[in-house]
Design an enzyme around this catalytic site. Structure first.
Site, short mmCIF file in Angstrom:
data_model
loop_
_atom_site.label_atom_id
_atom_site.label_comp_id
_atom_site.label_asym_id
_atom_site.label_seq_id
_atom_site.Cartn_x
_atom_site.Cartn_y
_atom_site.Cartn_z
N GLU A 50 -51.02 -21.81 -51.58
CA GLU A 50 -50.72 -23.20 -51.89
C GLU A 50 -49.38 -23.34 -52.61
OE1 GLU A 50 -52.19 -25.99 -50.96
OE2 GLU A 50 -53.64 -24.85 -49.79
N CYS A 88 -54.92 -46.65 -36.52
CA CYS A 88 -53.60 -46.46 -37.11
C CYS A 88 -52.75 -47.73 -37.05
CB CYS A 88 -52.88 -45.32 -36.40
SG CYS A 88 -51.24 -44.97 -37.08
#
Length: 383
Positions: free
Chosen positions: A62, A233
């Site tokens: 990460e 969307c």
């Protein structure tokens, strides 16, 4: 069944007057279900840091993935694990070794924080990363979104992520106006991120958001035809995928000039350790001088800079180059200086004579390493 969005009811005005004015009413179980279902079938499942609950490996990936693409991270991640297989081994490593392994990956503050974080986890938590996102976010270099990702992947915790990819997905799917980095917009995105969390399957949901942003909902040409969120969307329905998310307002990029000295003698080159703060913090680099206004000033500056280390035998100009940082552009004029005979030791502790044969593994900024490897060869220096 959820109604398919149309251009009529998803114009910016309609969005502002409707759903997006209810800032705290963002819950939508269908959203997380679509993301989870897509990830399980089409998402990424074979990355080196996946299929593990090892918080150390997850944390390492990460941090490396912050502002860096997966393809660039993989070889660095694998090399780190070979040299530092546990958080304790990383914590105990010399800072030079950590910076050397990071060299070329960029954003070097991450490497310094990585080392400090490993030391704190070892000292304060006995080598086990905490499972509380708030405690994780308090560690060096982690922050709220990265803490949530670690907690979700390592411990299955219910915590919201909001990295750049996720901001882009949210901005397009929900028609979020404004630059996502602006605090009011980012605060709204965080409220949405928390409200959209599923009750279960956090790993698939978190990975799914990352995968959508990295593989389908990309900045340039989003693959809307393959997106599981296409029917809901706003950006797609209103032909605004190229406009959302709103780009950061452009500012003039400052430009700076410097001279770098490649001072060599025998099979060694003189390097200087940079301060921990600022660009290339903690790395080795080349001695620098302000750009001279004329030849006389140049000769005097180089002579003064090299006198503590030896007598100049030859000096030649090298090919200039530029390097773009986040906030400015640096123009570098390098010069090679060969010494007749060097003093036994460098004048100050921040300087070191470094073997040219070992430069490939030295903790150097990528452009400086490229310069040195292109200019210096051990055979040339010894002849």
């Amino acid at each position: 069944m959820k109604r398919v969005l149309t251009k009529t009811d998803l114009t910016p005005g309609a969005v502002q007057a409707g759903a997006l004015t209810a800032a705290d009413n963002f819950a939508d179980p269908g959203f997380s279900a679509a993301v989870i279902g897509w990830q399980k079938q089409h998402g990424r499942h074979a990355l080196p840091w996946q299929n593990t609950r090892d918080a150390y490996r997850i944390w390492l990936s990460e941090i490396m993935l912050q502002q860096t693409q997966v393809t660039a991270v993989i070889p660095y991640y694998q090399k780190f694990l070979q040299s530092f297989p546990t958080v304790e081994s990383l914590a105990a490593a010399p800072s030079e070794a950590v910076m050397s392994h990071w060299s070329g990956l960029g954003y070097y503050t991450r490497a310094r924080n990585l080392h400090r974080c490993a030391q704190r986890v070892t000292e304060e938590y006995g080598g086990r990363f905490p499972d509380d996102p708030d405690l994780l976010a308090d560690l060096p270099g982690i922050g709220r979104s990265t803490a949530a990702a670690i907690a979700a992947f390592a411990y299955g915790k219910r915590a919201a992520i909001l990295d750049g990819n996720v901001k882009r997905v949210f901005a397009r799917v929900f028609g979020v106006e404004g630059f996502p980095g602006a605090k009011p917009v980012e605060d709204q995105l965080w409220r949405r991120a928390v409200a959209l969390l599923p009750q279960a399957d956090m790993e698939s949901y978190t990975q799914g958001l990352m995968d959508l942003g990295a593989t389908l909902c990309v900045r340039g040409k989003p693959a809307c035809d393959r997106c599981p969120l296409a029917q809901r969307c706003v950006a797609l329905a209103t032909d605004r995928t190229s406009e959302l998310p709103v780009r950061k307002p452009k500012k003039a990029v400052p430009e700076k000039d410097t001279m770098m000295l490649v001072i060599s003698e025998g099979g060694d080159v003189l390097l200087q350790q940079r301060p921990d703060s600022g660009i290339w913090g903690g790395l080795l680099s080349l001695p620098e001088l302000p750009v001279s206004r004329n030849a006389e000033e140049f000769e005097l500056a180089v002579d003064n800079a090299t006198r503590p280390f030896g007598t100049i035998a030859a000096c030649r100009k090298l090919q200039p180059f530029s390097h773009v940082f986040t906030h400015f552009k640096l123009h570098v004029s390098p010069f090679q200086v060969v010494l007749k005979k060097r003093l036994l030791q460098a004048a100050e502790s921040v300087y070191v004579w470094y073997p040219v044969a070992q430069l490939a593994d030295a903790p150097l900024p990528a452009p400086v390493k490229k310069l040195l490897l292109g200019v210096l060869r051990t055979d040339d220096l010894l002849n």
